[in-house]
Structure formats: C-alpha cells, structure tokens
Design a protein around this motif. Structure first.
Motif, PDB file in Angstrom:
ATOM      1  N   ARG A 245       0.822  -1.215   0.000  1.00  0.00           N
ATOM      2  CA  ARG A 245       0.000   0.000   0.000  1.00  0.00           C
ATOM      3  C   ARG A 245       0.861   1.272   0.000  1.00  0.00           C
ATOM      4  N   PRO A 246       1.886   1.399   0.858  1.00  0.00           N
ATOM      5  CA  PRO A 246       2.740   2.592   0.788  1.00  0.00           C
ATOM      6  C   PRO A 246       3.452   2.736  -0.547  1.00  0.00           C
ATOM      7  N   LEU A 247       3.875   1.624  -1.157  1.00  0.00           N
ATOM      8  CA  LEU A 247       4.537   1.696  -2.454  1.00  0.00           C
ATOM      9  C   LEU A 247       3.579   2.213  -3.524  1.00  0.00           C
ATOM     10  N   LEU A 248       2.384   1.652  -3.554  1.00  0.00           N
ATOM     11  CA  LEU A 248       1.408   2.057  -4.562  1.00  0.00           C
ATOM     12  C   LEU A 248       0.917   3.481  -4.339  1.00  0.00           C
ATOM     13  N   GLY A 249       0.865   3.902  -3.069  1.00  0.00           N
ATOM     14  CA  GLY A 249       0.371   5.236  -2.754  1.00  0.00           C
ATOM     15  C   GLY A 249       1.425   6.315  -2.764  1.00  0.00           C
ATOM     16  N   GLY A 250       2.661   5.959  -3.102  1.00  0.00           N
ATOM     17  CA  GLY A 250       3.723   6.948  -3.149  1.00  0.00           C
ATOM     18  C   GLY A 250       4.290   7.339  -1.805  1.00  0.00           C
ATOM     19  N   LYS A 251       3.910   6.626  -0.754  1.00  0.00           N
ATOM     20  CA  LYS A 251       4.440   6.925   0.574  1.00  0.00           C
ATOM     21  C   LYS A 251       5.827   6.332   0.792  1.00  0.00           C
ATOM     22  N   LEU A 252       6.206   5.417  -0.063  1.00  0.00           N
ATOM     23  CA  LEU A 252       7.514   4.767   0.047  1.00  0.00           C
ATOM     24  C   LEU A 252       8.010   4.440  -1.352  1.00  0.00           C
ATOM     25  N   ALA A 253       9.287   4.734  -1.582  1.00  0.00           N
ATOM     26  CA  ALA A 253       9.910   4.418  -2.875  1.00  0.00           C
ATOM     27  C   ALA A 253      11.252   3.760  -2.616  1.00  0.00           C
TER      28      ALA A 253
END
Length: 272
Positions: A245-253
C-alpha cells in the motif's frame, strides 16, 4: 553508552506528547468493548493496560526509580509485557484512560529534571529518547485501538519522525546490535540501505548476519535507497501494514542496485 540530549529535543518530544495524550485518553475512554481483539492475542483492554504500563515504566526510569528487568528483544519484551498484564487485572476503559492521563502528567513533571535515564540492559538514554519512546507507544497502540474500534487515529508526520529518529534510532545505537533483528531470519543476511525520511534526515542501515547498526548520512555503496513518509515507514516496520500500500500510494519508494533486498530487510528487522 551515554547519549547526549539538548533542551530543544526534549521540549519537542514533550510538546508532542502533550498534543497526543489527550486524544489517546479520549480514544481509550470511548472504547465500547474492552474485550474486542486489538492486535495479536491482545484485546483492546489489554492494549490500553499495556500503554499504562509503558507510561509507568518510563516515568519510573526518568525519576530514577527501580524498573523491571528485561532483555530488549522481541521475545524479551513479550515476556515482560505478558507478566505485567497478568499482574494487572484492570481492563475498564474509563479507569485506564484516567490512569494514562495521570501517568502522562507525572512523566511530564519528572522527565525535565533528568540529566540521563538509566533504562533496560544498563543503557543510558537522553530524556528526549525516553519521551519519544512513549510517543511511539501512543502512536502505535492508539492506531491498534482505533483500528479495532472503527475510530479515526490520524498520525502527524512530525510525530512519527520523532518516534523514529528520536526513539528507535537512539535505541538501536545504544542497545546490542542484535536487539532489533530476527536472529533466525537474518543469520545469513547482509545488506546496506540508504534511508531518507521525508521531513527528516538520512541514515544508513547496515545489516550484517544478525546485527543492525546505523551510520549517519548517505551510503554510497547501498544495496537500495529508500525514501519514505515517516508514518508509513513506522507502521511497516512494526508490522501494522504491508509494504504494498505505501509503495502504490507513493508513501515509500525504493531503488538501487539490489532493491529486492528490501523485502528481506523487512523480514529481518524485529522491533522489540
């Protein structure tokens, strides 16, 4: 190891606690069913009781009073928490809310008078790290209680940043390098990660066959670079949400020479 403190760091941590605790107290008081499941085998009532134990523990440490003995690992802290919960029968949300509020006021009064705090395993921490540890407990277990009861629990980026940089990082530096690592899953794992926290600093996390150490600044030879929102990273590291979820939401890269090592790192890290 003796960590140094500064008035500004402690003031910031205490201000964050003064902002979060009233919301936490209101959340606990509003719990409709203390017996509902919160996290793992803990009920909502267990989680609220544990929060009060965390406040009691850190308040006693800041005041220079005796504290329980425990090894700061996942297993060691689980044993201590189970013991404290078994010795404390109180699960009434209203009474636990009152207890947390009173202990928070006591902590606020004693922590400013401490030069350093004698914590578990002979570790000496700056008062700000102890305050940030309590803040992290409030944020995480407030999240657990809110999720279990269907209530909102917004976490500010600045508060999550304090929990990571002000509590987790000093603890990783002060405790044995094995404390935050799952020894079984990390026995053969080696990796270096360049962690950039949005709104915060840059830290290298170095895993070496069962140990974790931190280095300030950028790791030029990092296996992967990570840029993360502090709230998302905190919830991922403590197992409250997956990485998807963070990856898809741009919260984590994540990117770099070996970005696939990130998954192995997340299975290796094991916060107490």
């Amino acid at each position: 190891m003796v960590a140094k403190d500064c008035d500004g760091a402690l003031a910031e941590a205490c201000a964050a606690l003064r902002e979060v605790v009233p919301s936490l107290v209101a959340l606990v008081r509003s719990v409709p069913d203390a017996g509902s499941t919160a996290i793992g085998t803990w009920t909502v009532g267990d989680t609220a009781a544990h929060l009060s134990h965390a406040f009691r523990f850190d308040t006693d440490a800041a005041a220079g009073r005796p504290i329980p003995e425990a090894t700061v690992t996942t297993a060691g802290m689980a044993k201590l928490n189970a013991q404290l919960l078994a010795e404390d029968a109180e699960r009434d949300p209203a009474l636990l809310a009152d207890r947390i509020r009173a202990l928070a006021r006591e902590f606020d009064g004693v922590v400013s008078r401490a030069a350093t705090v004698d914590w578990l395993q002979g570790v000496r921490l700056p008062p700000s790290a102890v305050a940030c540890h309590l803040l992290e407990e409030c944020l995480v277990h407030g999240h657990d209680i809110a999720r279990a009861t269907g209530r909102p629990w917004p976490i500010r980026r600045a508060h999550a940043l304090l929990a990571i940089e002000g509590a987790a990082f000093p603890l990783i530096g002060a405790l044995p390098p094995t404390a935050f690592v799952n020894q079984q899953k990390a026995a053969s794992f080696r990796g270096r990660f360049d962690l950039r926290l949005r709104g915060g600093g840059r830290t290298s996390m170095v895993f070496d066959r069962g140990s974790l150490t931190l280095e300030a600044g950028c790791a030029g030879d990092a296996d992967a670079h990570i840029c993360a929102d502090p709230v998302a990273l905190m919830l991922v590291f403590i197992g409250r949400q997956g990485i998807e979820r963070p990856l898809l939401g741009g919260k984590l890269a994540a990117w770099g020479r070996r970005p696939w090592k990130l998954a192995r790192m997340l299975s290796a890290i094991s916060p107490p």
